[in-house]
Design a protein around this motif. Structure first.
Motif, short mmCIF file in Angstrom:
data_model
loop_
_atom_site.label_atom_id
_atom_site.label_comp_id
_atom_site.label_asym_id
_atom_site.label_seq_id
_atom_site.Cartn_x
_atom_site.Cartn_y
_atom_site.Cartn_z
N PRO A 1 -31.64 -16.96 20.58
CA PRO A 1 -30.19 -17.36 20.66
C PRO A 1 -29.38 -16.34 19.82
O PRO A 1 -28.28 -16.08 20.20
CB PRO A 1 -30.09 -18.45 19.91
N PHE B 1 -27.97 -13.52 21.74
CA PHE B 1 -26.70 -13.85 22.34
C PHE B 1 -25.51 -13.41 21.51
O PHE B 1 -24.53 -12.93 21.70
CB PHE B 1 -26.88 -15.11 22.97
N GLU B 2 -25.91 -13.55 20.30
CA GLU B 2 -24.68 -13.23 18.91
C GLU B 2 -24.67 -11.90 19.16
O GLU B 2 -23.53 -11.47 19.01
CB GLU B 2 -25.17 -13.73 17.80
N MET C 1 -25.05 -9.87 21.64
CA MET C 1 -24.53 -9.56 22.98
C MET C 1 -22.96 -9.71 22.75
O MET C 1 -22.10 -8.93 23.35
CB MET C 1 -24.79 -10.28 24.17
N ASN C 2 -22.51 -10.86 21.88
CA ASN C 2 -21.19 -11.30 21.75
C ASN C 2 -20.53 -10.13 21.19
O ASN C 2 -19.50 -9.69 21.16
CB ASN C 2 -21.01 -12.61 21.35
N ASP C 3 -21.37 -9.81 19.98
CA ASP C 3 -20.82 -8.60 18.87
C ASP C 3 -20.41 -7.40 19.71
O ASP C 3 -19.33 -6.71 19.51
CB ASP C 3 -21.70 -8.46 18.01
N GLU D 1 -17.47 -7.84 21.94
CA GLU D 1 -16.42 -7.78 20.98
C GLU D 1 -15.94 -6.35 20.53
O GLU D 1 -14.79 -5.93 20.31
CB GLU D 1 -16.35 -8.63 19.79
N PRO E 1 -13.92 -16.22 27.87
CA PRO E 1 -15.14 -17.00 27.78
C PRO E 1 -16.19 -16.59 28.84
O PRO E 1 -15.66 -15.81 29.84
CB PRO E 1 -14.56 -18.70 28.31
N THR E 2 -17.42 -16.66 28.61
CA THR E 2 -18.40 -16.21 29.33
C THR E 2 -18.70 -17.44 30.39
O THR E 2 -18.95 -18.59 30.13
CB THR E 2 -19.54 -15.92 28.46
N ALA E 3 -18.58 -17.08 31.87
CA ALA E 3 -19.07 -18.16 32.71
C ALA E 3 -20.27 -18.04 33.37
O ALA E 3 -20.84 -19.05 33.78
CB ALA E 3 -18.07 -17.76 34.02
N ALA E 4 -21.12 -16.83 33.08
CA ALA E 4 -22.49 -17.08 33.53
C ALA E 4 -23.14 -15.67 32.98
O ALA E 4 -22.64 -14.71 32.40
CB ALA E 4 -22.62 -16.65 35.06
N ILE E 5 -24.37 -15.87 32.53
CA ILE E 5 -25.38 -14.92 31.86
C ILE E 5 -26.65 -15.01 32.27
O ILE E 5 -27.14 -16.04 31.94
CB ILE E 5 -24.76 -14.75 30.38
N ALA E 6 -27.26 -14.03 32.49
CA ALA E 6 -28.67 -14.07 32.91
C ALA E 6 -29.40 -12.77 32.38
O ALA E 6 -28.85 -11.66 32.41
CB ALA E 6 -28.71 -13.90 34.41
N THR E 7 -30.34 -12.94 31.60
CA THR E 7 -31.11 -12.22 30.66
C THR E 7 -32.70 -12.23 31.12
O THR E 7 -33.32 -13.28 31.10
CB THR E 7 -30.72 -12.26 29.18
N TYR F 1 -20.35 -7.42 33.49
CA TYR F 1 -21.01 -6.10 32.53
C TYR F 1 -22.60 -6.32 32.85
O TYR F 1 -23.01 -7.36 32.88
CB TYR F 1 -20.49 -6.00 31.37
#
Lengths: 132, 132, 132, 132
Positions: free
Chosen positions: C22, C25-26, C28-30, C33, C54-60, C88
């Motif tokens: 998790p 994912f922080e 990634m958000n940074d 941003e 907001p993020t609608a979908a994310i796959a990692t 992205y």
């Protein structure tokens, strides 16, 4: 006294296998949030939007580390009620052994973001908590 | 004095749009970690495995809220050096205005998890920091 | 391509001494941003209040674990621009070795919380990013 | 199917008053940890030390935002069991409405950090879960 059980989960722990202390502050916030909901009937999701209860000061002593899987119990007790603030003591124990002791003061702020007297019915409930 | 810039990011902020205070403790930990690396040449990734520097006590006063986008600077100063511990003061400012003041004590523990005297070369560097 | 360096810090790591996912994912958000700020001149602190992304979908896919002290670099590339969304690809590498690959779609929403066309000057900047 | 209730707390929410998506990944990890404990009788605190169950891939679609105070329920279902891995589907609902759908694969690794066949009694329990 209000009690909230909290098992130490994987997400709380650091590379040393013990609780990363900023995670303890999340637990403390969860405990305060649960107390407002369960004892004051004033959940954070209701308070916010129209105000808030930011923490003005907090002091913690960590007595012993907590490990993944430990079954903690957080205990919250109001020790001082001000016109716009309250001070609580919170402890966490595991099988009766102390893990941390915190004393913190939070302030009720209204829409303006300024300290605001507690609404009378809330004040009465906090006083009832103190009398327990 | 050691300084670490820290912009207030989205992840730090709560529904009131201000820093959620447990996130401040993550910033404080980042600042201590950066200081060990930059000033003592003893990064956390080296210390851990063979020991650690857990926080024994921490007390913080929050002077004013910080908002998303604020450019904070964290300032760390050692105020007391013990045989196995050190006490630091940390402040965060934004354009010179105080946001928080913290005083915390951390303890060096070896493999055993027990308080252990600072290694001599590290002790010398901490003393040099105090003399700044 | 936009790049953001990110050292793996103590706070990111779990009891196995590797990044707790998790926390990725922080990061990634940074990175998103930082990209909005640096490349679009539209920092999150400006967007929020009037809307959001907001993020609608994310796959990692996580290719290999990252350890405390690793010097990661996050790389962001826009791979699709929609009327109200963008997709992205983000990778993280350490000394050129892959750690994760993410594909995510975020949506621009206005005050209403509903998908809203990108403002024209922002759209132009995103297109310029794609052309790099 | 395994279910874990999770109220949306203050700590989960961002300046828009909705769950910050990296917090959802913490909830997912909590749900997997609770499932290992409740259904496999193999809590994370037992697994770790001798191994781990890192996430190799995870893909999530966020159907609608969750707000502070929402009473979520997380649902976990094993959809594929490999020799050293398992794939689960997890959904979160609020009053029956979908909030997110995740599909993730985790891998059992032993002391070596390498993929390792599930211990036979654990494998049997996972198969029993699939048969539910």
């Amino acid at each position: 006294m209000f009690e909230l059980p909290q098992k130490v989960l994987f997400k709380h722990c650091d590379p040393a296998g013990i609780v990363f202390y900023p995670r303890y502050f999340e637990m403390m916030n969860d405990c305060v949030e649960a107390w407002f909901d369960a004892r004051l009937g004033w959940p954070f999701e209701t308070i916010h939007g129209a105000g808030g209860v930011p923490t003005a000061a907090i002091a913690t002593k960590f007595a012993a580390p907590s490990r993944h899987g430990d079954q903690l119990v957080l205990h919250l007790k109001v020790i001082k009620l001000g016109r716009t603030s309250l001070t609580y003591e919170m402890t966490a124990t595991c099988d009766g052994a102390m893990r941390f002791v915190t004393e913190a003061t939070l302030v009720y702020v209204g829409n303006s973001g300024r300290p605001t007297p507690w609404p009378a019915p809330i004040r009465a409930k906090i006083e009832a908590e103190q009398a327990l």
